[in-house]
Design an enzyme around this catalytic site. Structure first.
Site, PDB file in Angstrom:
ATOM      1  N   ILE A  65      10.042  13.760  -3.615  1.00  0.00           N
ATOM      2  CA  ILE A  65       8.950  13.172  -3.560  1.00  0.00           C
ATOM      3  C   ILE A  65       8.595  12.757  -4.826  1.00  0.00           C
ATOM      4  O   ILE A  65       8.555  13.366  -5.766  1.00  0.00           O
ATOM      5  CB  ILE A  65       7.596  13.935  -2.874  1.00  0.00           C
ATOM      6  CG1 ILE A  65       8.132  14.698  -1.554  1.00  0.00           C
ATOM      7  CG2 ILE A  65       6.673  13.294  -3.060  1.00  0.00           C
ATOM      8  CD1 ILE A  65       8.569  13.222  -0.637  1.00  0.00           C
ATOM      9  N   GLY A 125      13.460   7.718   2.366  1.00  0.00           N
ATOM     10  CA  GLY A 125      12.346   6.845   2.784  1.00  0.00           C
ATOM     11  C   GLY A 125      11.239   7.611   3.253  1.00  0.00           C
ATOM     12  O   GLY A 125      11.303   8.649   4.285  1.00  0.00           O
ATOM     13  N   GLY A 143       0.799  -1.128   0.067  1.00  0.00           N
ATOM     14  CA  GLY A 143      -0.320  -0.167  -0.025  1.00  0.00           C
ATOM     15  C   GLY A 143       1.017   1.449  -0.064  1.00  0.00           C
ATOM     16  O   GLY A 143       0.344   2.283  -0.139  1.00  0.00           O
ATOM     17  N   GLY A 190       8.120   6.112   4.544  1.00  0.00           N
ATOM     18  CA  GLY A 190       7.122   5.154   5.295  1.00  0.00           C
ATOM     19  C   GLY A 190       6.973   5.200   6.717  1.00  0.00           C
ATOM     20  O   GLY A 190       5.933   4.686   7.538  1.00  0.00           O
ATOM     21  N   GLU A 191       7.978   5.648   7.773  1.00  0.00           N
ATOM     22  CA  GLU A 191       8.163   5.513   8.813  1.00  0.00           C
ATOM     23  C   GLU A 191       8.061   7.004   9.509  1.00  0.00           C
ATOM     24  O   GLU A 191       7.735   6.981  10.596  1.00  0.00           O
ATOM     25  CB  GLU A 191       9.196   4.744   9.399  1.00  0.00           C
ATOM     26  CG  GLU A 191       8.753   3.305   8.561  1.00  0.00           C
ATOM     27  CD  GLU A 191       9.921   2.154   9.330  1.00  0.00           C
ATOM     28  OE1 GLU A 191       9.770   1.719  10.195  1.00  0.00           O
ATOM     29  OE2 GLU A 191      10.764   1.728   8.390  1.00  0.00           O
ATOM     30  N   ASN A 229       5.896  10.474  -6.046  1.00  0.00           N
ATOM     31  CA  ASN A 229       4.416  10.821  -6.134  1.00  0.00           C
ATOM     32  C   ASN A 229       3.648  11.331  -5.094  1.00  0.00           C
ATOM     33  O   ASN A 229       3.458  10.849  -4.166  1.00  0.00           O
ATOM     34  CB  ASN A 229       3.749   9.133  -6.307  1.00  0.00           C
ATOM     35  CG  ASN A 229       2.277   9.252  -6.710  1.00  0.00           C
ATOM     36  OD1 ASN A 229       1.715  10.047  -6.347  1.00  0.00           O
ATOM     37  ND2 ASN A 229       1.975   8.168  -7.609  1.00  0.00           N
ATOM     38  N   LYS A 245       0.611  12.126  -4.474  1.00  0.00           N
ATOM     39  CA  LYS A 245      -0.529  11.633  -4.016  1.00  0.00           C
ATOM     40  C   LYS A 245      -0.337  10.428  -3.384  1.00  0.00           C
ATOM     41  O   LYS A 245      -0.804  10.545  -1.913  1.00  0.00           O
ATOM     42  CB  LYS A 245      -1.397  11.157  -5.149  1.00  0.00           C
ATOM     43  CG  LYS A 245      -2.917  10.679  -4.726  1.00  0.00           C
ATOM     44  CD  LYS A 245      -3.812  10.045  -5.736  1.00  0.00           C
ATOM     45  CE  LYS A 245      -3.979  11.418  -6.839  1.00  0.00           C
ATOM     46  NZ  LYS A 245      -5.418  11.117  -7.463  1.00  0.00           N
ATOM     47  N   THR A 246       0.559   9.461  -3.583  1.00  0.00           N
ATOM     48  CA  THR A 246       0.594   8.219  -2.497  1.00  0.00           C
ATOM     49  C   THR A 246       1.755   8.707  -1.415  1.00  0.00           C
ATOM     50  O   THR A 246       1.699   8.043  -0.465  1.00  0.00           O
ATOM     51  CB  THR A 246       1.308   7.121  -3.138  1.00  0.00           C
ATOM     52  OG1 THR A 246       2.622   7.712  -4.228  1.00  0.00           O
ATOM     53  CG2 THR A 246       0.383   6.539  -4.619  1.00  0.00           C
ATOM     54  N   GLN A 302       1.279   8.064   2.443  1.00  0.00           N
ATOM     55  CA  GLN A 302       2.136   7.518   3.375  1.00  0.00           C
ATOM     56  C   GLN A 302       2.408   8.470   4.770  1.00  0.00           C
ATOM     57  O   GLN A 302       2.529   7.905   5.751  1.00  0.00           O
ATOM     58  CB  GLN A 302       3.504   7.207   2.701  1.00  0.00           C
ATOM     59  CG  GLN A 302       3.692   6.162   1.763  1.00  0.00           C
ATOM     60  CD  GLN A 302       3.589   4.747   2.934  1.00  0.00           C
ATOM     61  OE1 GLN A 302       2.734   4.164   3.294  1.00  0.00           O
ATOM     62  NE2 GLN A 302       4.645   4.462   2.902  1.00  0.00           N
TER      63      GLN A 302
END
Lengths: 177, 768
Positions: B660, B732, B500, B734-735, B662, B664-665, B669
């Site tokens: 960045i 990154g 995702g 995601g976190e 994308n 939108k995604t 995140q």
């Protein structure tokens, strides 16, 4: 009497323990409705039975005899995706996509409830015909559908885009009259 | 979404990136490429499948003769199984077999995660090999039946008695028995620079406080599941995985077969957050399948996930900060104890962020481990930083309050000019800009510095902030295959994962820009252990790993294309470094008139396709630079003066995370991390019964995660400053969102109420 799923008749299971969710997934191989908790806490299994949103994990398949079940697989038509499905994509109303079928089915059921004049706990005056399906109303009414990826903003935006236009209690009452 | 294509934009050819990172002044040319797909808001390419319920998850693969598994669990923390009566279960309708330690095939323990390059196991215990019980909730029997209902019912008929042995399930008792220094990443979680304790006594202003965070569970909405089948000695596992190659290698070790005999696929994963690695259920499913000679679906119940898949461990942290009268930090002390099981190797490393967050003269950082008899704890989104920033960033807020300095300003004041404890230069650190931009957008200037001074009716309103930070990682093991067809279609394959994050979409964009193709001419294959690379979807490293692997493969692709082009081509004589992908072919970077399409090159050479595969170069950038993602987090909280209820009314994350890919995604995140951080702050706690080591709230009804009503509109912005030392200029993402968030909430609650809560979660009882 059999059960109707997305317009197709299906046999009811012999084992009365089979939930509607397991019937859909394991017998009919309709994997859209998800098993997130199997105890009614997450909403991922939400489908529409005769237009009302239900948690299919807490519904026995045999309870649905003679009823019409709509799953996420049944929403897209000849003209492609349902407007709400398109809006979910446009507003990024999901990441992993696992809670998504439940969110979408729940939103459709929720909008129908709103159109019928069903109040939520935050609706201030449900005698007021002008009450709007605000983002706050959507959040309250959708809180039974958990999302762990954190796509809440996109989900609410997608529902608001489609149903703030379509779903207006005044309009639907006039249409019904 | 508007139609986006870079094909046909003159002057937008992207040259090859140097196939090495972090050395010299050689940034990825994609960074300068401003008119392509990278950075735009492309909707996720798997969206149509997901909104129709047609994305196939692990428990949704249909197999002929499939059987269904259900598990029975131990009810003691440590000891032996005394009796195990499976006769009633075996006699129940539809039961194929019952597997226990008495009849399970002989198997080796799982290779413990991070103890070998491709080790993926959550623990290293024998799996159903003997009568030993190591934690409360350990699987003791597996029932296989023709339907899930039959398996579930029969598993309730398994009757076991246990002989309990003394166990340590009480954190105080575990600490009393002695602690040891935690190890992470091959080194001790201990660092001393100067004499921080002495410095603390010599400064005019200091804070010295204890913070604590409870256990957490990932709670991906998809429970762990695998559909498993053997074909002779070959094992096929449709898994929910963020580590397909690691899992395949580890399963081959468990069953004593060759790595090539295990095939793990994971096309869609219903959320992972660190939990979707190899746990005992995949092993048990495969063992039962071997025993029965039939395919097996093993889907953990929600309770089963809590019993068998570990979460984040609890922490007790001391943070002491000493500063001069101007607010400059002289001493930073961050020490404490975490709980850890005997069978894993992750001491929740809560000091990681503190090592590089602020400049100071003296540091004392130390994570001690108290071992307990419990389910193996594990990695959960931003292990270390998520809870470590709670202590550090709350303490800094307390210091700012004591000094009468604005919390944003004290952070900017203590900005280091190089990594404060390693001495390395920062590759790209623009957190001050993120603070300034964020403060302006959030309206921080309107904050009333006096706690408890803003009230609307019953509601007390406050603002708080905190720094978020998470390292840039790129692990060894990246590799990619590119298959370019004559019709100008490129397929990238890499054993990476899509849980995702938007991986497939973002890297389709990157590939399209690099090769000069429209987006619909690129496909991205992933989630299959037979593909190249060993790429963990963890540590927020996957995008960097994929990015470097694609560049490596692109070098080989361009070299081969130029050889095939030969002397008859307008490109004759050019080297790979001198061409770029452009408009469905290659073009000379110095002369856009010299170009030839892929179709033309391959047609003349009589080739239908070109296949290249390369390994990514080692992550040298990490040797030379200190590399991190950053976020400036702003929260507005409303606390009910009567009930103590906290509501988050506004939240802004202002990020400095390189380029960045994308919009939108990426926004999703960032928001997703922040929302999990709101859960961490306000409600999340895995309740552990200290009398017997059993998790008491193993359900989504009793473990509370943020629901729609808990989540306001989350504002996210980013400065989009590329890091010249990383693939694509990216870091990154995601976190980072879960870091700093809990502190921003707690600091806002303090500003609203004047009450300082140092023990998460901030439930209303703590505010009454």
């Amino acid at each position: 009497m059999p059960i109707t799923v997305n317009g197709n008749e299906a046999e009811l299971p012999h084992d009365p323990r089979v939930s509607l969710l397991d019937l859909l997934r394991e017998d009919l191989h309709l994997f859209g409705a998800k098993k997130g908790c199997n105890q009614g806490a997450c909403g991922a299994c939400t489908v529409l039975v005769d237009g009302q949103r239900v948690l299919s994990c807490l519904t026995l398949a045999v309870q649905c005899e003679g009823r019409h079940v709509m799953t996420v697989e049944g929403l897209a038509g000849d003209n492609g995706l349902h407007p709400l499905q398109k809006a979910f994509i446009e507003h990024d109303g999901f990441q992993c996509g696992f809670c998504t079928p439940g969110q979408i089915c729940s939103a459709l059921g929720m909008a129908a409830e709103f159109d019928r004049g069903v109040p939520s706990v935050i609706t201030e005056d449900f005698d007021d015909d002008g009450v709007a399906l605000t983002p706050e109303e959507i959040r309250e009414r959708m809180s039974g559908n958990l999302c762990r990826c954190g796509a809440h903003n996109g989900i609410v935006a997608a529902i608001a885009e489609v149903h703030a236009i379509q779903g207006d209690r005044t309009d639907s009452r006039e249409a019904a009259a | 979404m508007s139609a986006v294509s870079n094909a046909g934009h003159p002057g937008t050819a992207v040259g090859l990136a140097a196939n090495q990172w972090g050395q010299g002044d050689n940034p990825d040319p994609l960074i300068r490429h401003k008119h392509g797909l990278v950075g735009t808001s492309v909707s996720r390419i798997d969206g149509p499948l997901k909104v129709q319920g047609k994305a196939t998850f692990a428990a949704e693969f249909v197999k002929e003769g499939l059987t269904y598994a259900a598990l029975a669990f131990s009810t003691i923390a440590k000891g032996r199984i005394e009796t195990l009566d499976t006769s009633a279960a075996e006699a129940a309708p539809g039961v194929v077999l019952v597997m226990t330690y008495k009849n399970a095939p002989r198997m080796k323990p799982m290779p413990l995660f991070m103890t070998a390059e491709k080790a993926a196991g959550g623990d290293n215990l024998p799996i159903m090999q003997d009568d030993r019980v190591h934690w409360n909730g350990q699987p003791i029997a597996l029932v296989l039946a023709e339907t899930q209902e039959q398996a579930d019912f029969a598993s309730s008929l398994v009757h076991a008695t246990f002989k309990a042995e003394p166990s340590v399930t009480n954190f105080k008792e575990a600490k009393r028995r002695g602690t040891k220094t935690g190890e992470f990443g091959g080194g001790p979680l201990k660092l001393e620079i100067g004499d921080a304790e002495a410095a603390l006594t010599q400064v005019p202003v200091s804070i010295d406080a204890q913070y604590s965070t409870p256990r957490h569970s990932h709670n991906a909405i998809e429970p762990h599941a695998a559909t498993v089948a053997w074909d002779g000695d070959a094992l096929l596992v449709h898994d929910a995985s963020q580590a397909v190659v690691h899992t395949a290698w580890s399963l081959s070790s468990v069953f004593g077969i060759d790595e090539s005999q295990v095939h793990v696929t994971s096309p869609y994963v219903g959320g992972g957050f660190g939990s979707k690695t190899l746990w005992q259920h995949q092993v048990l499913g495969a063992a039962a399948s071997k025993l029965a000679g039939r395919p097996v679906r093993i889907t953990l119940s929600r309770e089963g996930v809590y019993r068998m898949v570990g979460g984040r461990s609890q922490t007790e942290q001391r943070v002491a900060l000493g500063a001069d009268k101007d607010g400059r930090l002289k001493a930073i002390i961050h020490t404490g104890v975490v709980a850890m099981s005997h069978q894993n190797a992750l001491p929740e490393p809560f000091i990681l962020a503190t090592r590089g967050a602020y400049a100071a003269d003296a540091f004392k950082l130390h994570v001690e481990v108290a071992q307990m008899d419990m389910l193996a704890n594990t990695f959960m989104r931003a292990p270390g930083e998520a809870v470590g920033t709670f202590g550090l960033e709350c303490a800094l807020d307390e210091l700012a309050d004591k000094l009468g300095i604005d919390p944003v300003e004290i952070r900017i004041l203590n900005e280091p000019d190089k990594h404060p404890t390693e001495g390395k230069p920062f590759s790209s650190r623009n957190i001050v800009e993120a603070w300034r931009t964020g403060a302006q957008r959030f309206g921080w200037a309107k904050r009333n510095a006096k706690p408890g001074s803003v009230r609307q009716g019953e509601w007390l309103i406050g603002m708080g902030c905190a720094t978020g930070t998470y390292p840039y990682y790129r692990m060894p093991g990246g590799a990619a295959r590119i298959t370019l067809r004559k019709d100008g279609h490129a397929r990238v394959e890499i054993a990476a994962h899509e849980m995702g994050m938007g991986t497939a979409t973002a890297h389709s964009q990157v590939t399209a820009d690099r090769l000069g193709l429209p987006l619909d001419q690129v496909t991205f294959g992933y989630g299959d252990s037979k593909m190249p690379g060993a790429v963990l979807a963890g540590g927020s490293q996957q995008s960097a790993s994929i990015g470097a692997a694609i560049v490596a493969a692109q070098h080989a692709l361009f070299a081969q294309l130029l050889i095939l082009a030969g002397n008859a081509s307008p490109l004759a004589g050019l080297r790979p470094e001198e061409v770029g992908g452009f408009n469905g072919g290659l073009v000379a970077l110095a002369d856009l008139a010299r170009s030839e399409s892929y179709a033309s090159i391959m047609g003349r050479a009589g080739r239908d396709e070109i296949v290249v595969q390369e390994d990514a170069p080692p992550p040298m950038e990490l040797q030379n630079w200190s590399m991190h993602s950053y976020g400036a987090m702003f929260c507005e909280a409303r606390v009910n003066a009567v009930t103590g209820e906290t509501r988050i009314s506004r939240f802004l994350g202002s990020f400095d995370c390189g380029r960045i890919l994308n919009a939108k995604t990426a926004a999703s995140q960032f928001r997703g991390g922040i929302i999990m951080g709101l859960g961490l702050a306000l409600m999340e706690e895995t309740q552990f019964d200290e009398r017997n080591g059993r998790i008491m709230n193993p359900s989504l009804a009793e473990y509370h995660v943020p629901a729609h009503m808990d989540v306001p509109e989350i504002d996210v912005i980013w400065n989009d400053i590329p890091d010249p030392h990383t693939p694509m200029g990216a870091h990154g993402i995601g976190e980072i969102g879960i870091t700093g968030t809990a502190a921003a909430v707690a600091n806002a609650v303090f500003n609203a109420t004047g009450k300082r809560v140092r023990d998460l979660p901030l439930t209303l009882d703590k505010l009454m």
